[in-house]
Design a protein around this motif. Sequence first.
Motif, PDB file in Angstrom:
ATOM      1  N   ARG A  85     -22.631  36.563  -5.105  1.00  0.00           N
ATOM      2  CA  ARG A  85     -22.024  37.364  -4.684  1.00  0.00           C
ATOM      3  C   ARG A  85     -21.075  37.918  -5.984  1.00  0.00           C
ATOM      4  O   ARG A  85     -20.843  39.048  -6.155  1.00  0.00           O
ATOM      5  CB  ARG A  85     -20.979  36.968  -3.611  1.00  0.00           C
ATOM      6  CG  ARG A  85     -21.411  36.708  -2.371  1.00  0.00           C
ATOM      7  CD  ARG A  85     -20.581  36.473  -1.074  1.00  0.00           C
ATOM      8  NE  ARG A  85     -19.709  35.463  -1.421  1.00  0.00           N
ATOM      9  CZ  ARG A  85     -19.816  34.110  -1.154  1.00  0.00           C
ATOM     10  NH1 ARG A  85     -21.071  33.628  -0.640  1.00  0.00           N
ATOM     11  NH2 ARG A  85     -19.062  33.047  -1.260  1.00  0.00           N
ATOM     12  N   ALA A  86     -20.571  36.849  -6.747  1.00  0.00           N
ATOM     13  CA  ALA A  86     -19.623  37.299  -7.837  1.00  0.00           C
ATOM     14  C   ALA A  86     -20.387  38.000  -8.997  1.00  0.00           C
ATOM     15  O   ALA A  86     -19.882  39.132  -9.564  1.00  0.00           O
ATOM     16  CB  ALA A  86     -19.270  36.067  -8.501  1.00  0.00           C
ATOM     17  N   LEU A 112     -13.945  41.410 -12.226  1.00  0.00           N
ATOM     18  CA  LEU A 112     -14.559  40.426 -12.913  1.00  0.00           C
ATOM     19  C   LEU A 112     -14.168  39.018 -13.338  1.00  0.00           C
ATOM     20  O   LEU A 112     -14.660  38.227 -13.569  1.00  0.00           O
ATOM     21  CB  LEU A 112     -14.280  41.084 -14.593  1.00  0.00           C
ATOM     22  CG  LEU A 112     -14.901  42.402 -14.874  1.00  0.00           C
ATOM     23  CD1 LEU A 112     -14.323  42.895 -16.216  1.00  0.00           C
ATOM     24  CD2 LEU A 112     -16.423  42.453 -14.771  1.00  0.00           C
ATOM     25  N   GLU A 113     -12.909  38.653 -12.418  1.00  0.00           N
ATOM     26  CA  GLU A 113     -12.381  37.258 -12.858  1.00  0.00           C
ATOM     27  C   GLU A 113     -13.138  36.340 -12.273  1.00  0.00           C
ATOM     28  O   GLU A 113     -13.142  35.309 -12.657  1.00  0.00           O
ATOM     29  CB  GLU A 113     -11.014  37.317 -12.154  1.00  0.00           C
ATOM     30  CG  GLU A 113      -9.917  38.471 -12.690  1.00  0.00           C
ATOM     31  CD  GLU A 113      -8.348  38.243 -12.198  1.00  0.00           C
ATOM     32  OE1 GLU A 113      -8.520  37.876 -11.208  1.00  0.00           O
ATOM     33  OE2 GLU A 113      -7.678  38.936 -12.871  1.00  0.00           O
ATOM     34  N   PRO A 114     -13.807  36.539 -10.979  1.00  0.00           N
ATOM     35  CA  PRO A 114     -14.992  35.437 -10.672  1.00  0.00           C
ATOM     36  C   PRO A 114     -16.157  35.223 -11.450  1.00  0.00           C
ATOM     37  O   PRO A 114     -16.567  34.081 -11.438  1.00  0.00           O
ATOM     38  CB  PRO A 114     -15.593  35.945  -9.329  1.00  0.00           C
ATOM     39  CG  PRO A 114     -14.436  37.027  -8.673  1.00  0.00           C
ATOM     40  CD  PRO A 114     -14.127  37.826 -10.199  1.00  0.00           C
ATOM     41  N   ILE A 115     -16.345  36.209 -12.660  1.00  0.00           N
ATOM     42  CA  ILE A 115     -17.444  36.199 -13.387  1.00  0.00           C
ATOM     43  C   ILE A 115     -16.952  35.129 -14.800  1.00  0.00           C
ATOM     44  O   ILE A 115     -17.863  34.445 -15.257  1.00  0.00           O
ATOM     45  CB  ILE A 115     -18.327  37.183 -13.756  1.00  0.00           C
ATOM     46  CG1 ILE A 115     -18.601  37.969 -12.369  1.00  0.00           C
ATOM     47  CG2 ILE A 115     -19.251  37.108 -14.448  1.00  0.00           C
ATOM     48  CD1 ILE A 115     -18.898  39.360 -12.402  1.00  0.00           C
ATOM     49  N   LYS A 162     -18.291  45.536 -12.798  1.00  0.00           N
ATOM     50  CA  LYS A 162     -19.204  44.345 -13.201  1.00  0.00           C
ATOM     51  C   LYS A 162     -20.696  44.954 -13.175  1.00  0.00           C
ATOM     52  O   LYS A 162     -21.650  44.042 -13.330  1.00  0.00           O
ATOM     53  CB  LYS A 162     -19.119  43.230 -12.287  1.00  0.00           C
ATOM     54  CG  LYS A 162     -19.198  43.575 -10.798  1.00  0.00           C
ATOM     55  CD  LYS A 162     -19.017  42.004  -9.996  1.00  0.00           C
ATOM     56  CE  LYS A 162     -19.218  42.302  -8.463  1.00  0.00           C
ATOM     57  NZ  LYS A 162     -18.807  40.999  -7.779  1.00  0.00           N
ATOM     58  N   GLU A 163     -20.866  46.227 -12.969  1.00  0.00           N
ATOM     59  CA  GLU A 163     -21.927  46.798 -12.958  1.00  0.00           C
ATOM     60  C   GLU A 163     -23.031  45.935 -12.068  1.00  0.00           C
ATOM     61  O   GLU A 163     -24.234  45.265 -12.650  1.00  0.00           O
ATOM     62  CB  GLU A 163     -22.677  47.015 -14.279  1.00  0.00           C
ATOM     63  CG  GLU A 163     -21.617  47.872 -15.129  1.00  0.00           C
ATOM     64  CD  GLU A 163     -22.018  48.244 -16.459  1.00  0.00           C
ATOM     65  OE1 GLU A 163     -22.893  47.919 -16.886  1.00  0.00           O
ATOM     66  OE2 GLU A 163     -21.395  49.212 -16.916  1.00  0.00           O
ATOM     67  N   PRO A 164     -22.721  45.999 -10.846  1.00  0.00           N
ATOM     68  CA  PRO A 164     -23.579  44.993  -9.944  1.00  0.00           C
ATOM     69  C   PRO A 164     -25.015  45.770  -9.799  1.00  0.00           C
ATOM     70  O   PRO A 164     -25.371  46.776  -9.790  1.00  0.00           O
ATOM     71  CB  PRO A 164     -22.897  44.774  -8.651  1.00  0.00           C
ATOM     72  CG  PRO A 164     -22.237  46.274  -8.669  1.00  0.00           C
ATOM     73  CD  PRO A 164     -21.902  46.702  -9.914  1.00  0.00           C
TER      74      PRO A 164
END
Length: 228
Positions: A85-86, A112-115, A162-164
């Motif tokens: 998910r992150a 971005l913080e979870p990554i 985050k360019e998912p």
Amino acid sequence: MDTPLISLAGLKKYYPSGDGRSLVLNHIDLDIARASMTVIRGISGSGKTTLLNILGGLDRGDEGRVRVGDALLDSMDFAALTRFRAERVGFIFQFHNLIPTLTVKENVLTGLEPIRTVTAQDHRRAEEYLHKVGLLEHAEKFPAKLSGGQQQRVAIARALIKEPQLILADEPTGSLDEDTGMRVFELLRQMQEEKQVTVVIVTHNPALGQHADQVYEMRSGHLHRAAQ
């Protein structure tokens, strides 16, 4: 032929109901191409949000296979789903869930913080995405100073930074008036084309399917291909 980004086979989901359980998703088979936009329509309670949550690793099916890219979600543990998910999914909800004590740019950076730890380069990327959604001049404002449509555009920038691989949008225009809602939808379409990201939107609004690559109807747990 390119391998679909999303592939579901025989997906079933049950929820407790009285003394037994009810079937919310009934044998869903679905392939969604990479860099496409898919709209799934349906009334409240039809199962569309449950399906979206399973695609994003927020929930699990009870039977069947769920693959997103090279990730087999039905066989992943909690920690692996959290990483999935992150790193790979951007979520956009009807109520944009911005943090009121953070500025617009700081809210975008929370994507971005979870990554990883946020860097100076990430601050520049946040400004780039705010520019793309037409809100760079509001970067240092707090969410309460923005309209509902502007707040939803901040949520889109937060999902995109985050360019998912995948953006999942649950009623992203549901709290907006019709004109603002269509502008938000058109912005999602524009970002999908520019960044080649796969977008899946669930909605009760039939108008949102007009410019999608494919449209489905969810009815009583069954998924049907719909005319656009």
